[in-house]
Design a protein around this motif. Structure first.
Motif, PDB file in Angstrom:
ATOM      1  N   THR B 107      36.271  44.318  33.004  1.00 18.39           N
ATOM      2  CA  THR B 107      37.021  43.788  31.939  1.00 18.39           C
ATOM      3  C   THR B 107      38.108  42.709  32.350  1.00 18.39           C
ATOM      4  OG1 THR B 107      36.952  46.192  31.121  1.00 18.39           O
ATOM      5  CG2 THR B 107      38.651  44.824  30.132  1.00 18.39           C
ATOM      6  N   LEU B 108      38.444  42.847  33.662  1.00 17.16           N
ATOM      7  CA  LEU B 108      39.379  42.007  34.066  1.00 17.16           C
ATOM      8  C   LEU B 108      38.846  40.836  35.081  1.00 17.16           C
ATOM      9  CD1 LEU B 108      42.764  44.108  35.091  1.00 17.16           C
ATOM     10  CD2 LEU B 108      42.330  42.733  32.996  1.00 17.16           C
ATOM     11  N   THR B 109      39.274  39.716  34.457  1.00 15.16           N
ATOM     12  CA  THR B 109      38.682  38.387  35.118  1.00 15.16           C
ATOM     13  C   THR B 109      39.819  37.817  35.796  1.00 15.16           C
ATOM     14  OG1 THR B 109      36.512  38.279  33.780  1.00 15.16           O
ATOM     15  CG2 THR B 109      37.147  36.282  35.004  1.00 15.16           C
ATOM     16  N   LEU B 110      39.534  37.461  37.148  1.00 14.93           N
ATOM     17  CA  LEU B 110      40.807  36.758  37.822  1.00 14.93           C
ATOM     18  C   LEU B 110      40.401  35.675  38.482  1.00 14.93           C
ATOM     19  CD1 LEU B 110      42.308  39.895  39.613  1.00 14.93           C
ATOM     20  CD2 LEU B 110      43.151  38.912  37.529  1.00 14.93           C
ATOM     21  N   PRO B 111      40.254  34.500  37.706  1.00 17.93           N
ATOM     22  CA  PRO B 111      39.771  33.101  38.289  1.00 17.93           C
ATOM     23  C   PRO B 111      40.989  32.487  39.062  1.00 17.93           C
ATOM     24  CG  PRO B 111      40.406  32.809  36.167  1.00 17.93           C
ATOM     25  CD  PRO B 111      40.939  34.253  36.337  1.00 17.93           C
ATOM     26  N   VAL B 112      41.435  33.205  40.137  1.00 24.39           N
ATOM     27  CA  VAL B 112      42.339  32.599  40.994  1.00 24.39           C
ATOM     28  C   VAL B 112      41.818  31.793  42.169  1.00 24.39           C
ATOM     29  CG1 VAL B 112      44.402  33.262  42.354  1.00 24.39           C
ATOM     30  CG2 VAL B 112      44.124  34.470  40.304  1.00 24.39           C
ATOM     31  N   THR B 113      42.523  30.950  42.676  1.00 21.66           N
ATOM     32  CA  THR B 113      41.857  29.928  44.000  1.00 21.66           C
ATOM     33  C   THR B 113      43.264  30.143  44.853  1.00 21.66           C
ATOM     34  OG1 THR B 113      40.814  28.677  42.705  1.00 21.66           O
ATOM     35  CG2 THR B 113      41.463  27.904  45.023  1.00 21.66           C
TER      36      THR B 113
END
Lengths: 379, 323
Positions: B107-113
């Motif tokens: 459910t959670l998407t974490l597009p973190v660089t």
């Protein structure tokens, strides 16, 4: 309102304006007598007071059911919120629907306010899966096990809202023990500097597993910690639903209006063990427990409602029946609930498919097939 | 046009921010100063203090708030100022950034660089010269890449920011000033594909990040000895392109893994395991490792004795060929 935060670090800020009051805000006596306080207006109508009472009753009943399920081997472990219903339900009640809640692992009451199906949370404790509710649907983040770490998520989320001029607020729950961890401190530092609309809600339930508050901190109160970050520290009687509501409401609306974050210390008491795996008889006395029981939050609001003839026997019975139905629904969902497909373990690790994980998934698939063959052979 | 690795990464950040206003760049000193290595130079003046900002000096805070911003809907690019400063953020990286998607059942998407300048060779000593990549590679849920050239610096950072998964970009700080004659924006194969940087027939040198240049130098020097080295740049450390490693070893029959990180449980161990699993009968010699030692990072004046260099690689080439 004076823009205190802009003066932070300049030495111009009047530090006393951030200090908590000498006594925690308290509006409702154990016998139900209400002391109105113009600084902390409650502003809940009679219907809302009844709803608050109803939600606390449901919380307590479902919490009891979870403990029962653990005793019957249906949950591996469970962290009860018995005695903390007002601290959780009344604080969550002070939020708007669009506001987000970042819980620790004990926030059943706040979850019920947000219509999260308790069974979805209990799957974590049963071990069927790690979580099963949609955080976006309920504006209720995942339960967070590592102590205090969620304070940073609430702060980052609130920073995003501020960047977007989105008038929402986040509330993060952690405990007295959590105030010793590093992350809530970093979160308050960030929130202060970034003026993030986040409210740090500390349920001081007196114990971090077995360690009492006196061994947790030398601070005068936990609310005093706020001043170090330029945040106002508030204190309330966390077993007083009306004081908790009023204080939280004030902090939340202050944050929403752009005046920055705040810390609330709600004084409560963990009536149950830390978790079902804990044995509190090793570190606290029956006398202490009996004294704490006299401050019960549900009894207090009930007395108030009875005194004002807002709650009759029939209504009370209806609440109890509904709570029993909710508990039964949780029991039905959890009892002997099967775990999911083992192959799903590979499905949510990454968004982008990975060949190495696909290969390991195939390995497990082959193992499962062999097991099935072996079982078939044995039968 | 001559472009350094630092400039290429700066341009990647600039282009990503220009294309998507949900991209935020933050960390210690990344705003007004432009970062201690100037990799974020000019971003704040171009995009404003809300898109590129200095944070308080608290690494767990940087990663933890990046997670919150990502849940809200932003695409954060967080800088850890130095490799050794990632340790205060370890819990947020390992327990949350890597795992929240799985924990939330997708459910959670974490597009973190997360950008981490890493490695030694600049005389900076302990805490500023470390190679912690094995920690991230060992953590399920993270993608880990390390550019060894300016082109890859641009392409990998763009790919990381575009990814919906959390990506750790290990930037070889000693190569920030390495130059290439390229026109930005460049394209490159996806990071999960390893690239043969130099073809050879005798030994495969598996490397990444700062050691790509060192391995190429070693291959050059080896030529004088009559040895033909194939240099394979892994590029992505997690996932790792096993097929490319195996294909190269099947051609050469020999492999040496090179990394600055200490030897035990460094990536060399993983490469060696994969090679012996997949190419056992092609091996003419055991897989060898040219690495840092299993000691703490040395004082600056001693790092030349500690870091793998051309000679250490060539010694192992000789050993490998002697089997």
């Amino acid at each position: 309102m004076v823009d205190d935060l802009q003066r932070a670090g300049s030495g111009q800020l009047d530090p006393t304006s951030l200090l908590p009051p000498a006594e925690p805000v308290h509006l409702l006596d154990p016998d139900g007598t209400l002391h109105e306080d113009p600084d902390h207006p409650v502003g809940l109508d009679d219907a809302a007071l009844l709803e608050l009472h109803r939600t606390m009753i449901i919380t307590r009943r479902v919490d009891r059911e979870a403990i029962n399920l653990q005793r019957q081997g249906q949950l591996g472990v469970y962290a009860s919120c018995l005695g903390q219903e007002a601290a959780q339900v009344a604080s969550a009640w002070a939020l708007q629907d669009e506001d987000w809640i970042f819980p620790s692992y004990r926030e059943l009451g706040a979850a019920i306010v947000r219509d999260v199906d308790p069974a979805d949370l209990l799957h974590l404790f049963r071990g069927t899966w790690l979580s099963d509710h949609d955080p976006y649907e309920h504006r209720f983040a995942l339960l967070s096990i590592p102590i205090g770490t969620q304070a940073l998520h609430a702060t980052g989320f609130a920073m995003g809202a501020r960047f977007d001029d989105n008038p929402i607020v986040t509330v993060v729950y952690f405990g007295d023990g959590g105030t010793s961890e590093g992350d809530p401190h970093e979160a308050m530092t960030f929130a202060g500097v970034m003026r993030a609309p986040v409210v740090f809600f500390v349920q001081n339930n007196q114990y971090a597993i077995s360690v009492p508050l006196a061994k947790q901190t030398a601070a005068p109160t936990l609310a005093h910690k706020a001043i170090g970050y330029g945040l106002p520290g508030y204190r309330c009687d966390g077993n007083d639903p009306l004081a908790t509501y009023a204080v939280t409401r004030r902090a939340v609306e202050r944050a929403r209006a752009g005046h920055g974050p705040a810390l609330i210390e709600a004084l409560t008491y963990r009536m149950e063990a830390h978790t079902t795996s804990d044995d509190p008889s090793r570190y606290r006395s029956d006398e202490e427990l009996e004294a704490a029981a006299l401050t019960d939050p549900i009894v207090r609001l009930r007395n108030h409602l009875r005194n004002r003839d807002l709650l009759d026997d029939a209504t009370e019975r209806r609440f109890e029946e509904e709570a029993a139905e909710r508990a039964q629904a949780v029991r039905d969902a959890i009892y002997d609930a099967p775990h999911g497909d083992p192959l799903e373990l590979f499905d949510h690790v990454y968004v982008a498919p990975r060949a190495d994980l696909a290969a390991q998934r195939d390995e497990l698939r082959a193992e499962l097939a062999r097991r099935e063959d072996d079982d078939g052979g044995a039968a | 046009m001559t472009v350094t690795l630092a400039q290429a990464i700066n341009r990647a950040l600039t282009d990503a921010m220009a294309e998507d206003d949900r991209v935020l760049v933050f960390g210690e000193d990344v705003g007004r100063l432009g970062g201690v290595f100037r990799v974020t130079d000019g971003l704040q003046s171009r995009f404003g203090e809300q898109r590129c900002f200095d944070t308080p000096l608290a690494e767990s805070g940087i990663i933890g708030t990046a997670i919150g911003l990502a849940i809200y809907g932003y695409r954060p690019v967080a800088e850890m100022q130095f490799d050794g400063f990632t340790y205060p953020a370890f819990e947020q990286l390992v327990s949350h950034l890597a795992k929240l998607r799985n924990r939330s059942r997708g459910t959670l998407t974490l597009p973190v660089t997360v950008r981490i300048p890493y490695g030694g060779g600049i005389g900076a000593g302990e805490h500023h010269s470390e190679s912690p990549e094995s920690y991230w590679v060992h953590t399920a849920g993270l993608t880990v890449v390390s550019p060894g050239t300016p082109d890859d610096g641009y392409a990998m950072v763009r790919e990381a920011i575009a990814s919906d998964d959390p990506v750790i970009v290990m930037e070889p700080k000693r190569r920030y000033w390495m130059k290439a004659d390229i026109e930005l924006p460049v394209t490159a194969p996806p990071a999960h594909e390893a690239l043969v940087r130099r073809e050879g027939t005798d030994v495969t040198i598996v490397c990444y990040g700062p050691m790509v240049r060192t391995a190429l130098d070693a291959a050059e020097a080896a030529e004088e000895e009559g040895w033909s080295l194939e240099v394979l740049d892994l590029r992505s450390l997690s996932p790792m392109d096993t097929e490319a490693i195996v294909a190269s070893v099947q051609r050469t029959g020999r492999a040496i893994v090179v990394h600055e990180a200490g030897r035990s449980l460094g990536l060399g161990a993983e490469v060696a395991a994969r090679v012996q699993e997949a190419a056992f009968y092609h091996l003419e010699a055991p897989v060898l490792r040219a690495t840092g030692f299993d000691t703490p990072y040395p004082p600056a004046k001693l790092e030349g004795y500690w870091l793998p260099d051309v000679d250490r690689i060539l010694d192992l080439v000789e050993r490998s060929l002697a089997y």
